[in-house]
Design an enzyme around this catalytic site. Structure first.
Site, PDB file in Angstrom:
ATOM      1  N   GLU A  29       0.859  -1.200   0.000  1.00  0.00           N
ATOM      2  CA  GLU A  29       0.000   0.000   0.000  1.00  0.00           C
ATOM      3  C   GLU A  29       0.888   1.240   0.000  1.00  0.00           C
ATOM      4  O   GLU A  29       2.069   1.166   0.291  1.00  0.00           O
ATOM      5  CB  GLU A  29      -0.989  -0.024   1.169  1.00  0.00           C
ATOM      6  CG  GLU A  29      -0.368  -0.062   2.560  1.00  0.00           C
ATOM      7  CD  GLU A  29       0.045   1.299   3.076  1.00  0.00           C
ATOM      8  OE1 GLU A  29      -0.721   2.258   2.906  1.00  0.00           O
ATOM      9  OE2 GLU A  29       1.140   1.413   3.666  1.00  0.00           O
TER      10      GLU A  29
ATOM     11  N   THR B 105       2.321  -3.218   4.301  1.00  0.00           N
ATOM     12  CA  THR B 105       2.315  -1.756   4.377  1.00  0.00           C
ATOM     13  C   THR B 105       3.649  -1.243   3.866  1.00  0.00           C
ATOM     14  O   THR B 105       4.633  -1.977   3.803  1.00  0.00           O
ATOM     15  CB  THR B 105       2.174  -1.243   5.823  1.00  0.00           C
ATOM     16  OG1 THR B 105       3.404  -1.458   6.526  1.00  0.00           O
ATOM     17  CG2 THR B 105       1.035  -1.926   6.549  1.00  0.00           C
ATOM     18  N   ASP B 106       3.691   0.031   3.522  1.00  0.00           N
ATOM     19  CA  ASP B 106       4.992   0.634   3.297  1.00  0.00           C
ATOM     20  C   ASP B 106       5.595   0.917   4.677  1.00  0.00           C
ATOM     21  O   ASP B 106       4.936   0.751   5.711  1.00  0.00           O
ATOM     22  CB  ASP B 106       4.891   1.889   2.413  1.00  0.00           C
ATOM     23  CG  ASP B 106       6.178   2.097   1.609  1.00  0.00           C
ATOM     24  OD1 ASP B 106       7.261   1.695   2.098  1.00  0.00           O
ATOM     25  OD2 ASP B 106       6.123   2.669   0.504  1.00  0.00           O
ATOM     26  N   TRP B 107       6.829   1.355   4.665  1.00  0.00           N
ATOM     27  CA  TRP B 107       7.664   1.532   5.864  1.00  0.00           C
ATOM     28  C   TRP B 107       6.909   2.247   6.997  1.00  0.00           C
ATOM     29  O   TRP B 107       6.533   3.417   6.844  1.00  0.00           O
ATOM     30  CB  TRP B 107       8.901   2.309   5.447  1.00  0.00           C
ATOM     31  CG  TRP B 107       9.953   2.519   6.470  1.00  0.00           C
ATOM     32  CD1 TRP B 107       9.969   3.497   7.429  1.00  0.00           C
ATOM     33  CD2 TRP B 107      11.153   1.764   6.647  1.00  0.00           C
ATOM     34  NE1 TRP B 107      11.112   3.389   8.177  1.00  0.00           N
ATOM     35  CE2 TRP B 107      11.866   2.338   7.720  1.00  0.00           C
ATOM     36  CE3 TRP B 107      11.706   0.653   6.002  1.00  0.00           C
ATOM     37  CZ2 TRP B 107      13.092   1.848   8.166  1.00  0.00           C
ATOM     38  CZ3 TRP B 107      12.928   0.164   6.443  1.00  0.00           C
ATOM     39  CH2 TRP B 107      13.608   0.766   7.513  1.00  0.00           C
TER      40      TRP B 107
END
Ligand SMILES: *[C@@H]1O[C@H](CO)[C@@H](O)[C@H](O)[C@H]1NC(C)=O
Ligand SMILES: *[C@@H]1O[C@H](CO)[C@@H](O)[C@H](O)[C@H]1NC(C)=O
Ligand SMILES: *[C@@H]1O[C@H](CO)[C@@H](O)[C@H](O)[C@H]1NC(C)=O
Ligand SMILES: *[C@@H]1O[C@H](CO)[C@@H](O)[C@H](O)[C@H]1NC(C)=O
Ligand SMILES: *[C@@H]1O[C@H](CO)[C@@H](O)[C@H](O)[C@H]1NC(C)=O
Ligand SMILES: *[C@@H]1O[C@H](CO)[C@@H](O)[C@H](O)[C@H]1NC(C)=O
Length: 821
Positions: free
Chosen positions: A337, A370-372
């Site tokens: 995402e 998820t992204d970071w």
């Protein structure tokens, strides 16, 4: 009883609404999924040099000292190819043995599968795996996934050879299958243009260059090789490809995507996924791909990374979703995402985007990561959650995230278990995600053999791969202007070369190379340790004499010489070749306020143009299309090489000296002014489109003539495709790889002003000098369907203009009328 009830709910969740439990009673489906316990192959990683008594490495330890292993790959190898008729992609449903396994796991074990922790969390101060820490993460916290490489902790631990990386991941797998949940871990990495974090792996041009080749096989093969080199290191998951299209030229990440056209990007994404995953469930030389970033990441209103995006739904469906749809069509196993918010709502916890759109409408069944730090960011950055519990409840409650990339918070699973015990998240929601995660691990073969295959290590950096990377680089260099015979250069001419990137590999590669933001100034090119060729080396290998090169300005365009000296050298030259560049950067670190370049750089071009008779050639090796201003007028020839990376130095030199005829086309609009930074070529028909260079611009050294366009019908009707054909003749002296792009424009469309034109098909073929080649395309009414504001996908009748190679001097066109039925 409660547990059983929830479990059955979980199965419903996992298998969709139409479940009936036929499979449950069938004994062949209840075979236990178990990890075979065997020891990994022994891959020695030779040791770190000790300096006196110091065990802890100093900052920025040099690569040669850190990992002295030099690769000695086989020059040629064969691995199985993607075979359509033999292909087994991800399933729509979770296997029964996976469901059984989920059922037998404790809540802590399940929660641990949903966390992904950064590699920096278990490295000792000696740069080696800290067994105490990794055992704590796996045995106590039951973490199921790790990410990144060891060199992204401020660049401290430097780059691992595949041997050292495999030694690390194999050691971790051995711990994982014997301790904690006894489930192999899955490691994800940004292998985005080659296994760019593994020492000696073949480095490919960045994706924007691959788009410019207009050859989808390059997307496939670059991804195939990237996957192989990644898997050799014992890593099974690549965070690629980007399906975001180039929408704002200021944005720091456009070099990572396949340009601004949704169709071109979609074709490249599709082939890239096929390259990464191959015969997904069977091919153990490949990895899981991860299409990113869902959704509308690439259109920040001010061009800065992670800033807000405002996109209406019909525009989202028209331009932004198609490349993601192609990834899902290709069977992409995972999705990431996007950072931040779309239309004011956080993406990570959006029911509309991550459940309704991604899962229900686009039918994506795989793992969503998820992204970071995005769940934590809801608390610490977005102010959209009161605390981490709230952020997790929102994310899991409404969205469909499976794995939280929670790099430095290994306590994440403890929050999940607490929330489930407090009835704030149903265990069925956890089971839904864990089922998908374990299915991914099973599909990748981790339950059969979680270790690196030493046979693959012998192919990392193989000559055959490097030759392909060099070919992709050649095919990606775009010739945009060539007047007064400025190019090709002749070996007997006196040519002065100016620019800092002439003598550098790192300035050819961009970010995501060795480190997130590329090598540091201190490391310079040493970090490449002999892997690659600079432009300077390329030129000298062709001219067989030493190059006449002055740096002139630094990589930021700031004057680095007395310009009088440069002028004196330029006055003696027949031609002066300027190289404009940009320092490697991405994400927030790559934010800029303007596309303007430093005036020092422009001034030098200005001086050379005013005070010398030399012809001027401009070569661009940049992350994005920075404004050329008056240099555009002064230059007799302009070449856009973008980021061709380590094998691009030779490719640029060969192109300049006419060893081949360039064949790439611009995959985005090259703006002329800052205000054009969000202009894509598919503007409404009546609106301004006056960029520096149009999308699709580019030509070779040969004179290519196109015939008239032929069509096998006089009307275009639904269900009746029209064949469009054209013949291209090479009147030049060199062989020509010629991409032919079929654009089409609907000249009138009731209510909705049509786009100026749009790519509907493309093909690239080799045309030998003096010969002609036919190109055939299919025109269908489906290509002209569009999304209304009510989200209907409709067709309106109207006249269609087919344009071959719009934006180039040799474009040809022909009209046809399109009926609605
Ligand atoms: C890793 O390398 C060390 C040092 O050569 C060796 O002792 C060890 O057995 C290797 N481990 C694995 C899992 O290959
Ligand atoms: C592809 O797979 C099919 C079915 O297994 C097989 O018959 C065929 O030979 C394969 N093709 C290639 C090129 O390997
Ligand atoms: C390994 O981790 C343990 C526990 O955090 C720590 O005490 C130890 O100093 C670490 N070792 C190294 C070499 O960093
Ligand atoms: C496209 O690329 C593949 C390799 O990726 C190559 O074999 C093929 O010849 C290329 N086609 C053209 C027309 O350049
Ligand atoms: C999910 O979204 C709805 C609105 O669509 C909202 O009312 C609800 O509070 C959200 N649930 C969670 C757990 O955040
Ligand atoms: C034109 O060619 C297309 C594609 O080959 C074919 O489907 C269509 O039937 C042809 N139309 C006519 C009128 O022959």
């Amino acid at each position: 009883m409660r547990y059983l009830g929830l479990y059955h709910f979980a199965i419903l969740y996992l298998q969709g609404a139409s479940i009936h439990c036929v499979k449950c009673s069938n004994p062949s489906f209840s075979k236990r999924l178990r990890v075979k316990n065997f020891t990994p192959p022994n891959i020695p990683a030779i040791g770190i040099k000790k300096i006196g008594d110091v065990t802890c490495l100093p900052d920025r330890y040099l690569i040669q000292d850190y990992d002295p292993i030099k690769l000695n790959p086989k020059p040629q190898y064969t691995i199985s190819d993607y075979n359509k008729s033999d292909y087994v992609g991800p399933n729509a449903k979770i296997d029964q043995d996976v469901i059984d396994m989920v059922q037998k796991m404790s809540l802590e074990e399940k929660a641990g599968q949903m966390a992904q922790i950064h590699a920096g969390m278990f490295l000792g101060c000696d740069g080696l795996l800290n067994i105490t820490q990794i055992e704590y993460l796996i045995d106590t916290l039951k973490i199921g996934s790790f990410l990144d490489h060891t060199a992204n902790q401020g660049g401290r631990w430097n780059i691992n050879s595949p041997q050292r990386f495999a030694n690390l991941t194999n050691t971790i797998q051995q711990i994982a299958i014997n301790k904690g949940a006894k489930i192999p871990i899955i490691w994800g990495i940004d292998s985005v243009h080659g296994a760019n974090y593994i020492k000696g792996a073949t480095l490919f041009p960045q994706p924007t260059n691959i788009a410019a080749t207009f050859n989808v096989s390059h997307a496939y093969h670059a991804s195939r090789i990237t996957a192989k080199d990644t898997r050799a290191a014992g890593i099974h998951w690549a965070f690629a490809p980007l399906a975001d299209i180039n929408q704002n030229k200021l944005w720091s990440r456009n070099f990572e995507n396949f340009g601004e056209d949704p169709y071109l990007a979609g074709e490249m994404v599709y082939n890239s996924v096929k390259g990464y995953q191959g015969n997904y469930k069977k091919d153990r030389t490949r990895v899981a791909a991860c299409v990113k970033h869902f959704i509308a990441y690439s259109n920040p209103y001010n061009g800065k990374d992670q800033e807000p995006r405002y996109v209406s739904e019909n525009v989202l469906f028209e331009y932004i979703l198609p490349p993601f749809q192609k990834a899902i069509e290709a069977g992409v196993a995972t999705t990431m995402e996007a950072y931040g918010a779309l239309n004011n709502q956080d993406i990570v916890s959006s029911k509309a985007l991550l459940r309704k759109l991604l899962r229900d409408t686009l039918n994506f069944k795989g793992v969503l990561v998820t992204d970071w730090d995005e769940i934590e960011s809801k608390v610490f950055k977005h102010h959209s959650a009161f605390n981490l519990e709230d952020a997790i409840v929102q994310t899991l409650g409404n969205g469909s995230v499976d794995i939280s990339m929670t790099p430095s918070n290994p306590k994440f699973p403890e929050y999940i278990t607490k929330l489930v015990r407090n009835n704030e998240i149903p265990v069925a929601r956890i089971d839904e995600s864990v089922g998908r995660i374990l299915q991914l691990k099973k599909d990748l073969g981790l339950f059969d053999n979680p270790f690196s295959d030493p046979g693959l290590i012998d192919t990392v950096g193989s000559l055959q791969d490097k030759e392909l990377a060099a070919q992709v680089a050649r095919d990606s260099i775009i010739l945009l202007k060539n007047e007064r015979g400025a190019l090709p250069l002749q070996t007997n001419e006196n040519v002065l070369f100016i620019g800092p990137n002439v003598n550098s590999i790192r300035y050819l590669c961009g970010a995501w190379t060795m480190h997130w933001q590329g090598p540091s100034d201190l490391e310079g090119d040493d970090i490449y340790d002999g892997y690659g060729t600079t432009i300077l080396q390329g030129i000298e290998s062709i001219t067989k004499k030493s190059i006449n090169w002055i740096q002139g300005y630094d990589i930021n365009g700031v004057k680095a010489h007395d310009y009088d000296d440069v002028l004196r050298a330029a006055q003696k030259a027949d031609k002066v070749v300027f190289f404009f560049g940009e320092k490697p950067s991405t994400e927030i670190a790559g934010n800029i306020n303007t596309l303007n370049i430093n005036p020092d750089q422009q001034n030098l071009v200005d001086l050379v143009s005013k005070y010398t008779k030399a012809q001027i050639v401009l070569v661009l090796v940049q992350n994005r299309p920075l404004l050329l201003e008056k240099s555009s007028k002064y230059a007799d020839a302009i070449v856009n090489a973008m980021l061709p990376c380590a094998h691009g130095g030779l490719a640029i030199a060969e192109m300049l000296y006419g060893k081949y005829s360039p064949s790439a086309r611009l995959p985005y609009t090259y703006p002329k002014y800052d205000y054009q930074s969000s202009v894509a070529y598919y503007r409404p028909i009546w609106n301004e489109y006056e960029p520096e260079f149009a999308f699709g611009a580019g030509f070779g050294y040969n004179d290519i003539k196109y015939s008239e366009i032929r069509m096998n019908d006089t009307r275009l009707k639904p269900g009746k495709p029209v064949e469009v054909s054209i013949t291209a003749t090479n009147n030049g002296k060199l062989s020509q790889l010629e991409p032919v792009i079929m654009f089409a424009m609907q000249a009138v469309r009731r209510e909705y002003s049509p786009e100026r034109y749009k790519v509907r098909a493309f093909d690239k073929k080799l045309i030998e000098p003096g010969s002609s080649v036919e190109y055939k395309f299919i025109l269908t009414t489906d290509q002209f369907k569009f999304w209304t504001v009510e989200l209907n996908h409709v067709l309106f009748e109207g006249p269609i203009e087919v344009i071959i190679n719009a934006g180039n001097p040799n474009q040809v066109n022909k009209w046809i009328y399109m009926d609605e039925n």
